[in-house]
Design a protein around this motif. Sequence first.
Motif, short mmCIF file in Angstrom:
data_model
loop_
_atom_site.label_atom_id
_atom_site.label_comp_id
_atom_site.label_asym_id
_atom_site.label_seq_id
_atom_site.Cartn_x
_atom_site.Cartn_y
_atom_site.Cartn_z
N ARG A 1 -10.97 -27.68 -12.98
CA ARG A 1 -9.15 -28.00 -12.24
C ARG A 1 -9.46 -28.82 -11.94
NH1 ARG A 1 -5.93 -24.83 -7.72
NH2 ARG A 1 -4.29 -26.31 -7.92
N PHE A 2 -9.63 -29.61 -10.56
CA PHE A 2 -10.07 -30.90 -9.91
C PHE A 2 -11.52 -32.11 -10.48
CE2 PHE A 2 -8.88 -27.18 -6.64
CZ PHE A 2 -7.74 -27.44 -6.92
N GLN B 1 -13.28 -32.38 -2.33
CA GLN B 1 -12.78 -31.75 -2.82
C GLN B 1 -12.97 -30.81 -1.69
OE1 GLN B 1 -10.09 -32.35 -5.40
NE2 GLN B 1 -9.51 -30.67 -4.49
N CYS C 1 -9.51 -28.00 -0.09
CA CYS C 1 -9.57 -26.79 -1.11
C CYS C 1 -9.70 -25.73 0.19
CB CYS C 1 -10.92 -26.45 -2.22
SG CYS C 1 -10.57 -26.65 -3.70
N GLN D 1 -10.04 -35.26 -9.47
CA GLN D 1 -10.14 -35.79 -8.97
C GLN D 1 -11.10 -35.96 -7.61
OE1 GLN D 1 -5.90 -32.84 -7.76
NE2 GLN D 1 -7.47 -32.94 -5.86
N ARG E 1 -0.44 -28.09 -2.85
CA ARG E 1 -1.12 -26.93 -3.46
C ARG E 1 -1.45 -27.57 -5.05
NH1 ARG E 1 4.16 -22.93 -3.00
NH2 ARG E 1 3.10 -22.04 -1.39
N ALA E 2 -1.17 -28.28 -6.02
CA ALA E 2 -1.69 -29.12 -7.27
C ALA E 2 -3.27 -30.16 -6.61
CB ALA E 2 -1.12 -30.57 -8.17
N ALA E 3 -3.53 -30.26 -5.69
CA ALA E 3 -4.61 -30.99 -5.21
C ALA E 3 -5.62 -29.89 -4.24
CB ALA E 3 -4.11 -31.94 -3.64
N GLY E 4 -5.02 -29.03 -4.29
CA GLY E 4 -5.76 -27.57 -3.78
C GLY E 4 -5.53 -27.59 -2.39
N ARG F 1 4.47 -28.51 -3.59
CA ARG F 1 4.02 -28.73 -5.04
C ARG F 1 3.00 -29.68 -4.79
NH1 ARG F 1 7.30 -30.09 -10.47
NH2 ARG F 1 6.09 -30.16 -11.35
N TYR F 2 3.20 -30.74 -4.43
CA TYR F 2 1.56 -32.12 -4.75
C TYR F 2 0.64 -31.64 -3.92
CZ TYR F 2 4.48 -35.54 -7.52
OH TYR F 2 4.72 -36.38 -7.90
#
Length: 157
Positions: free
Chosen positions: A5-6, A20, A24, A9, A45-48, A42-43
């Motif tokens: 998923r990441f 990361q 998280c 990044q 959460r997308a970053a974890g 939103r951003y």
Amino acid sequence: DQVERFARQIIVPGVGAEGQLRLCAARVFVDGHPEGARIATRYLRAAGVTVYVATTPPPHLDCVVLAGACDLSPGRVSSLAEASPLVAWYTVVGRTVRGGLARSPFSMREVAPSRDDPDPLRGTIPHRIAGADVATTVVAGLLGWMHPGESYELELG
């Protein structure tokens, strides 16, 4: 699952697996202007990042986001800032977006200008831009790329 998923990044220089994992593990509370808060959430959460948006922040937060800080009452700003050692904030005034990272205690003086300043672009677009910027500020703070006391200013065309 997490690595897949990441992956984009993790390969960024300076993030890596350790960065990361920090993202998280981070717990952030977001409040303020509905559109700015929505985009920041939103951003993040997308970053974890684990993001909370309830009316009362939970304990043990890594950061509080004040989306459209001048849209919040000074009392709300104070109570939120006390919930975390780190505060990421932005405000939209006229055609200018200002934001930054601060340590608690955080005050409306750091946001300046006041809530009464003219804001002809009160619409959603400046807050969408600022919401993305404040999410980036949080990530930069969590990774040690930005430090409390640093701020930014954007002039919108």
